[in-house]
Motif scaffolding. Structure first.
Motif, PDB file in Angstrom:
ATOM      1  N   GLU A   1      -2.049  -6.515  20.293  1.00  0.00           N
ATOM      2  CA  GLU A   1      -3.261  -5.696  20.421  1.00  0.00           C
ATOM      3  C   GLU A   1      -4.431  -6.459  19.831  1.00  0.00           C
ATOM      4  N   ASN A   2      -5.613  -6.320  20.452  1.00  0.00           N
ATOM      5  CA  ASN A   2      -6.800  -6.960  19.907  1.00  0.00           C
ATOM      6  C   ASN A   2      -8.036  -6.272  20.472  1.00  0.00           C
TER       7      ASN A   2
ATOM      8  N   VAL B   1      -5.664 -19.204  26.200  1.00  0.00           N
ATOM      9  CA  VAL B   1      -4.747 -19.901  25.287  1.00  0.00           C
ATOM     10  C   VAL B   1      -3.566 -18.995  24.944  1.00  0.00           C
ATOM     11  N   ILE B   2      -3.856 -17.728  24.607  1.00  0.00           N
ATOM     12  CA  ILE B   2      -2.787 -16.779  24.277  1.00  0.00           C
ATOM     13  C   ILE B   2      -1.870 -16.569  25.486  1.00  0.00           C
ATOM     14  N   TYR B   3      -2.497 -16.305  26.627  1.00  0.00           N
ATOM     15  CA  TYR B   3      -1.744 -16.033  27.850  1.00  0.00           C
ATOM     16  C   TYR B   3      -0.847 -17.223  28.222  1.00  0.00           C
TER      17      TYR B   3
ATOM     18  N   TYR C   1      -1.053  -6.911  30.828  1.00  0.00           N
ATOM     19  CA  TYR C   1      -2.091  -6.580  29.843  1.00  0.00           C
ATOM     20  C   TYR C   1      -3.081  -5.596  30.457  1.00  0.00           C
ATOM     21  N   ARG C   2      -3.731  -4.833  29.579  1.00  0.00           N
ATOM     22  CA  ARG C   2      -4.716  -3.856  30.039  1.00  0.00           C
ATOM     23  C   ARG C   2      -5.652  -3.494  28.893  1.00  0.00           C
TER      24      ARG C   2
ATOM     25  N   ARG D   1      -9.531  -1.350  23.406  1.00  0.00           N
ATOM     26  CA  ARG D   1      -8.689  -2.428  22.903  1.00  0.00           C
ATOM     27  C   ARG D   1      -7.865  -3.001  24.048  1.00  0.00           C
ATOM     28  N   ILE D   2      -7.560  -4.297  23.953  1.00  0.00           N
ATOM     29  CA  ILE D   2      -6.669  -4.899  24.925  1.00  0.00           C
ATOM     30  C   ILE D   2      -5.252  -4.871  24.376  1.00  0.00           C
ATOM     31  N   TYR D   3      -4.327  -4.475  25.225  1.00  0.00           N
ATOM     32  CA  TYR D   3      -2.908  -4.422  24.868  1.00  0.00           C
ATOM     33  C   TYR D   3      -2.154  -5.390  25.779  1.00  0.00           C
ATOM     34  N   ILE D   4      -1.364  -6.245  25.160  1.00  0.00           N
ATOM     35  CA  ILE D   4      -0.604  -7.260  25.890  1.00  0.00           C
ATOM     36  C   ILE D   4       0.876  -7.042  25.624  1.00  0.00           C
TER      37      ILE D   4
END
Length: 210
Positions: A7-8, A23-25, A37-38, A54-57
């Motif tokens: 989460e970020n 980079v994360i992906y 992610y969404r 918030r983005i959730y991956i």
């Protein structure tokens, strides 16, 4: 791990022209994960009246798990700020602005409405028009006079810790130990996740991998 849940902040996708997110992906892909992610708003997915995007991956080791997983859909917002804030009950004195310092006098002058929450950003105080709580941030505890404001029957005050916890979806049974200062508690709340959103996503993950 069979899956990873991250989460970020929502603008992670745009940060550094998208490079940070890539980079994360790509790192997750390099480690053999398949990714979903969404960006989700707390008021739309967590039944709490807070503007918190918030983005959730969610990443899975197995493509079959990834194919089976889906994020929860939006739900009706039934909880209103009036369900979280009782303006007829006096809070502890520490929350009220009654002094003669500039910020206190400014807050008492600006914060007039009893049906809204006022967003504080640095020295700016502005009313939130949509009957929502502005995003709770760590700066509530790390910078002076950054907690959002309301007017109740007794004056102008900050949102209490309990109210902030409710806006993050925490149950009233949750509390801080007495060893935690009020500033540290505000900081932790602002850095926390919206519990009700996290639980809905976690339930979906659990249904996928069981």
């Amino acid at each position: 791990p069979r899956f990873v849940f991250l989460e970020n902040v929502a603008n992670l996708v745009q940060h550094d022209n998208g490079h940070t997110f890539h980079v994360i992906y790509n790192t997750l892909i390099e480690y053999g994960y398949y990714i979903r992610y969404r960006v989700m708003r707390a008021s739309e997915y967590g039944n709490v009246p807070q503007i918190r995007d918030r983005i959730y991956i969610v990443a899975f080791r197995e493509i079959e798990d990834c194919d089976c997983f889906s994020f929860p859909g939006p739900i009706e917002l039934k909880v209103q700020i009036s369900n979280i804030i009782d303006r007829t009950k006096r809070a502890r004195d520490v929350y009220y602005y009654t002094g003669s310092e500039p910020f206190s006098l400014n807050a008492q002058q600006i914060v007039k409405r009893k049906d809204s929450i006022y967003r504080v950003y640095h020295s700016s105080i502005k009313v939130t028009q949509n009957n929502m709580c502005p995003t709770l941030t760590a700066s509530m505890g790390t910078q002076k006079n950054q907690a959002h404001l309301i007017r109740d029957d007794f004056g102008v005050r900050k949102l209490t810790l309990r109210e902030c916890l409710r806006f993050q979806g925490f149950p009233d049974a949750f509390g801080f130990p007495r060893t935690i200062t009020i500033d540290d508690a505000y900081k932790q709340i602002g850095n926390s996740v919206c519990v009700s959103v996290i639980k809905r996503i976690a339930d979906q993950i659990n249904n996928t991998v069981r």
